[in-house]
Design a protein around this motif. Structure first.
Motif, short mmCIF file in Angstrom:
data_model
loop_
_atom_site.label_atom_id
_atom_site.label_comp_id
_atom_site.label_asym_id
_atom_site.label_seq_id
_atom_site.Cartn_x
_atom_site.Cartn_y
_atom_site.Cartn_z
N GLY A 1 0.73 -1.13 -0.02
CA GLY A 1 0.04 0.23 0.16
C GLY A 1 0.10 0.80 0.31
N GLY A 2 1.70 1.10 -0.67
CA GLY A 2 3.01 2.14 -1.07
C GLY A 2 3.71 3.01 0.61
N VAL A 3 3.40 1.85 1.73
CA VAL A 3 4.30 1.91 3.14
C VAL A 3 5.74 0.95 2.56
N PHE A 4 6.11 1.02 3.22
CA PHE A 4 7.72 0.53 3.50
C PHE A 4 8.44 -0.23 4.59
N TYR A 5 8.61 -1.37 4.62
CA TYR A 5 8.16 -2.10 5.61
C TYR A 5 9.92 -2.10 6.05
N PHE A 6 10.47 -2.47 7.47
CA PHE A 6 11.54 -2.47 7.89
C PHE A 6 11.75 -3.39 9.24
N VAL A 7 13.27 -3.61 9.14
CA VAL A 7 12.66 -4.79 11.25
C VAL A 7 14.44 -5.10 11.72
N ASP A 8 14.61 -3.98 12.78
CA ASP A 8 15.43 -3.97 13.09
C ASP A 8 16.34 -5.10 13.54
N MET A 9 17.75 -5.50 14.31
CA MET A 9 17.54 -6.88 14.50
C MET A 9 17.15 -7.20 16.24
N GLU A 10 16.37 -6.10 17.20
CA GLU A 10 16.07 -6.34 18.54
C GLU A 10 14.21 -7.30 17.13
N SER B 1 11.99 -5.18 16.20
CA SER B 1 10.99 -3.88 15.95
C SER B 1 10.84 -3.41 14.22
N SER B 2 9.44 -3.29 14.77
CA SER B 2 9.06 -2.66 12.90
C SER B 2 9.41 -1.47 12.54
N TYR B 3 9.55 -1.37 11.68
CA TYR B 3 9.93 0.22 11.24
C TYR B 3 9.26 0.62 9.90
N ALA B 4 7.91 1.09 10.05
CA ALA B 4 7.05 1.68 8.35
C ALA B 4 7.77 3.15 7.91
N PHE B 5 7.70 3.32 6.70
CA PHE B 5 7.83 4.72 5.89
C PHE B 5 6.87 5.40 4.88
N ASN B 6 6.45 6.22 4.90
CA ASN B 6 5.26 6.27 4.50
C ASN B 6 5.85 6.38 2.42
N ASP B 7 7.01 7.24 2.24
CA ASP B 7 7.23 7.60 1.28
C ASP B 7 9.60 7.75 1.19
N LEU B 8 9.85 7.46 0.24
CA LEU B 8 11.27 8.05 0.04
C LEU B 8 11.17 9.72 -0.40
N GLU B 9 12.39 10.14 -0.04
CA GLU B 9 12.69 10.85 -0.93
C GLU B 9 13.19 10.85 -2.18
N PRO B 10 13.65 11.68 -3.32
CA PRO B 10 14.08 11.64 -4.34
C PRO B 10 15.05 11.02 -4.38
N LYS B 11 16.52 11.55 -3.69
CA LYS B 11 17.87 10.37 -3.57
C LYS B 11 17.78 9.23 -3.63
N ALA B 12 16.41 8.45 -2.32
CA ALA B 12 16.14 7.30 -1.96
C ALA B 12 15.81 6.61 -2.94
N LYS B 13 15.38 7.62 -3.81
CA LYS B 13 14.30 6.45 -4.88
C LYS B 13 15.76 6.22 -6.07
N GLU B 14 16.07 7.38 -5.92
CA GLU B 14 16.91 6.92 -7.37
C GLU B 14 18.37 5.79 -6.69
N LYS B 15 18.60 5.77 -5.46
CA LYS B 15 20.10 4.88 -5.01
C LYS B 15 18.84 3.55 -5.12
N TYR B 16 17.69 2.75 -4.58
CA TYR B 16 17.30 1.66 -4.75
C TYR B 16 15.53 1.67 -5.06
N ASP B 17 15.01 1.22 -5.52
CA ASP B 17 13.92 1.26 -6.27
C ASP B 17 13.05 -0.14 -5.21
N LEU B 18 12.40 0.43 -3.93
CA LEU B 18 12.25 -0.58 -3.29
C LEU B 18 11.09 -1.71 -3.50
N THR B 19 10.37 -0.93 -4.75
CA THR B 19 9.32 -1.55 -5.36
C THR B 19 9.59 -2.96 -6.16
N ASN B 20 10.69 -3.61 -6.02
CA ASN B 20 11.60 -4.80 -7.00
C ASN B 20 12.02 -5.38 -5.87
#
Length: 122
Positions: A35-44, A46-65
């Motif tokens: 749903g357009g939200v990017f999910y990450f999990v740390d070593m402990e 804990s879950s992280y949900a990110f609502n968007d990526l700035e253009p610089k981050a989008k250029e480096k990694y296409d997280l939709t892949n």
């Protein structure tokens, strides 16, 4: 190499022109998107949900892949705070019943997390 990356991100955090928004960093594994939200999990775990990526981050990694799922990153993100009025206060203002002597209801802070930059770990 980790020391160099950490130093780079520390300097980046100090010189960033983002104003009042709060910058954070976390080492976490990319768990996918929904749903357009990017999910990450740390070593402990804990879950992280990110609502968007700035253009610089989008250029480096296409997280939709899906090829990046399971990959560990240092995620630099900012929290954008939004003030929202209490629902009762909004209703009172709409009805124009607010008395000048009456104290207003509390406002709540809601933060939206946006990825500023990504660097692979390891």
């Amino acid at each position: 190499m980790k020391l160099l990356s950490t130093l780079f991100f520390s300097v980046m955090l100090l010189i960033s022109p983002l104003g009042q928004d709060e910058l954070q960093a976390v080492e976490a594994t990319y768990d996918g998107q929904s749903g357009g939200v990017f999910y990450f999990v740390d070593m402990e775990g804990s879950s992280y949900a990110f609502n968007d990526l700035e253009p610089k981050a989008k250029e480096k990694y296409d997280l939709t892949n899906t090829r990046f799922e399971g990959r560990k990153f240092t995620v630099i993100y900012r929290i954008v705070y939004q003030i929202e009025k209490d629902k009762e206060q909004q209703e009172e203002e709409q009805e124009a019943i607010v008395d000048d002597d009456e104290e207003s209801e509390e406002e709540y802070d809601y933060g939206e997390c946006i990825i500023v930059d990504l660097e692979p770990v390891g």
